[in-house]
Design an enzyme around this catalytic site. Sequence first.
Site, PDB file in Angstrom:
ATOM      1  N   ASP A  75       0.816  -1.207   0.000  1.00 14.70           N
ATOM      2  CA  ASP A  75       0.000   0.000   0.000  1.00 14.70           C
ATOM      3  C   ASP A  75       0.855   1.265   0.000  1.00 14.70           C
ATOM      4  OD1 ASP A  75      -2.366  -1.368  -0.076  1.00 14.70           O
ATOM      5  OD2 ASP A  75      -2.773  -1.233   2.072  1.00 14.70           O
ATOM      6  N   GLY A  76       2.039   1.203   0.604  1.00 15.47           N
ATOM      7  CA  GLY A  76       2.927   2.355   0.595  1.00 15.47           C
ATOM      8  C   GLY A  76       3.343   2.739  -0.811  1.00 15.47           C
ATOM      9  N   GLU A 150      -4.355   9.984   4.908  1.00 14.42           N
ATOM     10  CA  GLU A 150      -4.654  10.855   6.037  1.00 14.42           C
ATOM     11  C   GLU A 150      -3.663  12.000   6.147  1.00 14.42           C
ATOM     12  OE1 GLU A 150      -1.617   8.410   6.754  1.00 14.42           O
ATOM     13  OE2 GLU A 150      -3.496   7.351   7.222  1.00 14.42           O
ATOM     14  N   HIS A 160       4.036  13.507  23.131  1.00 19.22           N
ATOM     15  CA  HIS A 160       4.022  14.880  23.656  1.00 19.22           C
ATOM     16  C   HIS A 160       2.666  15.504  23.364  1.00 19.22           C
ATOM     17  CE1 HIS A 160       5.912  18.598  25.016  1.00 19.22           C
ATOM     18  NE2 HIS A 160       5.292  19.213  24.015  1.00 19.22           N
ATOM     19  N   ASP A 179      -2.459  14.134  21.757  1.00 21.73           N
ATOM     20  CA  ASP A 179      -1.220  13.894  21.005  1.00 21.73           C
ATOM     21  C   ASP A 179      -1.332  14.366  19.559  1.00 21.73           C
ATOM     22  OD1 ASP A 179      -0.256  12.751  23.279  1.00 21.73           O
ATOM     23  OD2 ASP A 179       0.358  10.865  22.352  1.00 21.73           O
ATOM     24  N   THR A 190      -8.994   2.665   6.891  1.00 20.02           N
ATOM     25  CA  THR A 190      -8.498   1.343   7.282  1.00 20.02           C
ATOM     26  C   THR A 190      -6.991   1.376   7.541  1.00 20.02           C
ATOM     27  OG1 THR A 190      -8.361   0.780   4.920  1.00 20.02           O
ATOM     28  CG2 THR A 190     -10.308   0.021   6.124  1.00 20.02           C
ATOM     29  N   TYR A 192      -3.989   4.314   9.427  1.00 18.79           N
ATOM     30  CA  TYR A 192      -3.625   4.875  10.726  1.00 18.79           C
ATOM     31  C   TYR A 192      -4.857   5.247  11.553  1.00 18.79           C
ATOM     32  CZ  TYR A 192      -0.693   7.678  13.919  1.00 18.79           C
ATOM     33  OH  TYR A 192      -0.036   8.183  15.003  1.00 18.79           O
ATOM     34  N   LEU A 194      -7.728   3.783  11.655  1.00 17.78           N
ATOM     35  CA  LEU A 194      -8.299   2.579  12.266  1.00 17.78           C
ATOM     36  C   LEU A 194      -7.540   2.219  13.541  1.00 17.78           C
ATOM     37  CD1 LEU A 194     -10.443   0.330  11.879  1.00 17.78           C
ATOM     38  CD2 LEU A 194      -8.673  -0.983  10.688  1.00 17.78           C
TER      39      LEU A 194
END
Length: 294
Positions: A75-76, A150, A160, A179, A190, A192, A194
Amino acid sequence: MAKAPFKKVGLLGKIDDRGARQTLETIINALTHRGYDVAVEQRCADQIGDGYGPQTLSLSEIGDWADLAVVVGGDGNMLGAARALCEHDVGVIGVNRGNLGFLTDLDPDEVMTPLLAVLDGDYSIEERFLLNTEVVSNGAVAGQGSAINEVVLHSDKVAHMIEFEVYVDDHFVFSQRSDGLIVATPTGSTAYSLSGGGPILHPNLDAITLVPMFPHTLSSRPIVIDANSEVRLRAAYDNDLLQISCDGHVRMAVHPGDDIVISKHRKTLTLIHPVDHNYYHVLRNKLGWGSRLF
């Protein structure tokens, strides 16, 4: 009903991956043997080496030239290709040489049968929208990026807490100490999002979701809004330096008081699927959902 066949095929994929290289070689040999006009992205051609006949083109040149771009990888790799190829009128299909493979339909071990069917016109088309992001500092655009999964506002330090305000179409929604915040498309729901507790959005929905990251209040929950809305995040003045990330790839600095403006990108990504593609089957397979009981 069969659609228009594809004649000019651009190939790209993972760099320095043995499995991806083997799959690329299989596809090149099969397509050139059948008389298709094939071009290989320059970096892939460098890893395959000499001895293959297809021309080599840059990713942008493939977008201008090809009818169909075949991405071999995970997917990347699809995300990286999508951000570039959405600027061109070219369909994209993926061969899964990664892990989950939500965006890559084809099995590398049985790639040619479904791929040849797609090339002959037996396929379905799906449009996926992207998000455009601008960092506005002192009234001027200081950075710009696009994301198909995203956009994330976060600190440049690990674990942090930061403080920011959220506006939707210039309506104040909430202020938050957390955060960070994930602004996700249906494609990214589906990913990050998720992992952060966000909802799964069907790709056909024209919506985006705002998912707080470890908020310092129990009442904070994800919210789904119209994808045609403009989301504006304002970094509080007592923050340290923050970052905005697009698909975890493009990172931009956010200074105290800066605005981050997120809106739908003017272009969409055209995904090509085999005709038997089913989104719910993908979810069951990738997320390990239960099978039918009867």
